[in-house]
Motif scaffolding. Structure first.
Motif, PDB file in Angstrom:
ATOM      1  N   ALA A 231       0.881  -1.111   0.005  1.00  0.00           N
ATOM      2  CA  ALA A 231      -0.099  -0.150   0.146  1.00  0.00           C
ATOM      3  C   ALA A 231       0.753   1.483  -0.065  1.00  0.00           C
ATOM      4  N   SER A 232       1.960   1.251   0.658  1.00  0.00           N
ATOM      5  CA  SER A 232       2.313   2.000   0.818  1.00  0.00           C
ATOM      6  C   SER A 232       3.208   2.708  -0.759  1.00  0.00           C
ATOM      7  N   ASP A 233       3.891   1.484  -1.024  1.00  0.00           N
ATOM      8  CA  ASP A 233       4.261   1.706  -2.521  1.00  0.00           C
ATOM      9  C   ASP A 233       3.258   2.654  -3.658  1.00  0.00           C
ATOM     10  N   GLN A 234       2.002   2.328  -3.937  1.00  0.00           N
ATOM     11  CA  GLN A 234       0.903   2.791  -3.847  1.00  0.00           C
ATOM     12  C   GLN A 234       0.485   4.086  -4.060  1.00  0.00           C
ATOM     13  N   LEU A 235       0.932   4.783  -2.317  1.00  0.00           N
ATOM     14  CA  LEU A 235       0.912   5.817  -2.264  1.00  0.00           C
ATOM     15  C   LEU A 235       1.719   6.534  -3.095  1.00  0.00           C
ATOM     16  N   VAL A 236       3.383   6.088  -2.288  1.00  0.00           N
ATOM     17  CA  VAL A 236       3.821   7.123  -3.371  1.00  0.00           C
ATOM     18  C   VAL A 236       3.875   7.206  -4.621  1.00  0.00           C
ATOM     19  N   GLN A 237       2.995   6.546  -5.137  1.00  0.00           N
ATOM     20  CA  GLN A 237       3.291   6.247  -6.927  1.00  0.00           C
ATOM     21  C   GLN A 237       2.340   7.527  -6.970  1.00  0.00           C
ATOM     22  N   LEU A 238       0.945   7.514  -6.586  1.00  0.00           N
ATOM     23  CA  LEU A 238      -0.018   8.658  -6.465  1.00  0.00           C
ATOM     24  C   LEU A 238       0.479   9.603  -6.610  1.00  0.00           C
ATOM     25  N   LEU A 239       1.431   9.528  -4.995  1.00  0.00           N
ATOM     26  CA  LEU A 239       1.873  11.309  -4.710  1.00  0.00           C
ATOM     27  C   LEU A 239       2.670  11.863  -6.321  1.00  0.00           C
ATOM     28  N   GLU A 240       3.916  10.967  -6.642  1.00  0.00           N
ATOM     29  CA  GLU A 240       4.391  11.178  -7.817  1.00  0.00           C
ATOM     30  C   GLU A 240       3.722  11.956  -8.747  1.00  0.00           C
ATOM     31  N   TRP A 241       2.920  11.110  -9.216  1.00  0.00           N
ATOM     32  CA  TRP A 241       2.201  11.001 -10.212  1.00  0.00           C
ATOM     33  C   TRP A 241       1.439  12.424  -9.866  1.00  0.00           C
ATOM     34  N   LEU A 242       0.735  13.243  -9.405  1.00  0.00           N
ATOM     35  CA  LEU A 242      -0.112  13.950  -8.223  1.00  0.00           C
ATOM     36  C   LEU A 242       0.709  15.497  -8.438  1.00  0.00           C
ATOM     37  N   ASP A 243       1.601  14.735  -8.250  1.00  0.00           N
ATOM     38  CA  ASP A 243       3.336  16.375  -7.832  1.00  0.00           C
ATOM     39  C   ASP A 243       3.412  17.079  -9.280  1.00  0.00           C
TER      40      ASP A 243
END
Length: 264
Positions: A231-243
């Motif tokens: 789940a942490s990996d998914q969240l990191v990817q979301l944050l980087e995408w959104l940024d």
């Protein structure tokens, strides 16, 4: 970067370079005889802190009391009315906007918050204050959750039990895991929740005597670690995408042209 542990000049340096914030949200509500009432916000904050430690983005303190009236029959559960929750989240989100934040990820670990966080995100996007999205940890890794547990359960089940075993094992009453399973509802297929196409339940005890679902005895710290890391990996990817997204691309589309290509 954890907001409440920083000074205001340090936050000024952050918003000079970045405009993204992560807000963990959970609840303070019953999670059966084996898990603490803090379960949801402990999971949300742990995931938010992990992802922001890895990326350097800003993490706010957690929201610990939310929309939980459907658990009110169980001792200790705390809640606010939905409209109060929406207005509160919207208010502090606009506060973040005042300081230079224009995109927000609500790291949510409580199903009762979902529709209300979506509504707040809609309001903020409507007037182009910020782009705010709700992220639910187990919905980011559904295949893994299904693979790991035979009888999962949406509340107080093995997935949440395993996560708390990983995050704060000392808070799990491991001698009550069998009680949780035997006094709850192991298989949702056995729940009498529909009559002629209508959902006939409103509160948690309508479906489960002790408020939880699934087979809690199937949880282990090792399984919790797998879920947490995935789940942490998914969240990191979301944050980087959104940024990476231009803010204008995140805002609502303009009114459609009823006569494309016509000249006025």
């Amino acid at each position: 970067m954890y907001l409440s542990h920083r000074t205001w000049p340090e936050l000024g340096d952050y918003v000079a370079e970045e405009s993204l914030a992560v807000v963990p949200l959970g609840s303070t509500e019953q999670h059966g005889p084996h898990l603490p009432l803090a379960t949801d916000y402990l999971i949300a904050e742990a995931l938010a802190r992990e992802a922001t430690d890895r990326t350097g983005f800003l993490c706010t303190p957690p929201v610990r009391i939310a929309v939980s009236e459907h658990h009110r029959q169980f001792h200790g559960t705390m809640w606010v009315d939905p409209e109060v929750f929406r207005d509160y989240v919207e208010s502090f989100s606009r506060n973040l906007g005042y300081h230079g934040i224009d995109r927000i990820v609500y790291v949510n670990a409580h199903g009762g918050n979902v529709q209300h966080l979506r509504e707040v995100g809609r309001r903020l996007r409507h007037d182009e204050t910020a782009y705010a999205v709700e992220w639910m940890w187990d919905e980011s890794i559904p295949d893994l959750v299904s693979e790991v547990f035979e009888h999962n359960g949406p509340h107080g089940g093995p997935k949440e039990t395993a996560m708390i075993m990983h995050i704060a094992e000392e808070l799990v009453r491991e001698d009550r895991l069998a009680d949780a399973r035997d006094g709850g509802l192991v298989d949702l297929a056995d729940a009498d929740t529909m009559r002629f196409g209508s959902r006939t339940f409103y509160d948690s005890p309508d479906n489960s005597e002790n408020g939880v679902f699934g087979d809690q005895t199937d949880a282990t710290p090792e399984k919790g670690e797998r879920l947490f890391e995935a789940a942490s990996d998914q969240l990191v990817q979301l944050l980087e995408w959104l940024d990476d997204q231009p803010f204008a691309d995140l805002m609502p589309e303009p009114h459609v042209d009823p006569q494309p290509g016509s000249r006025r």
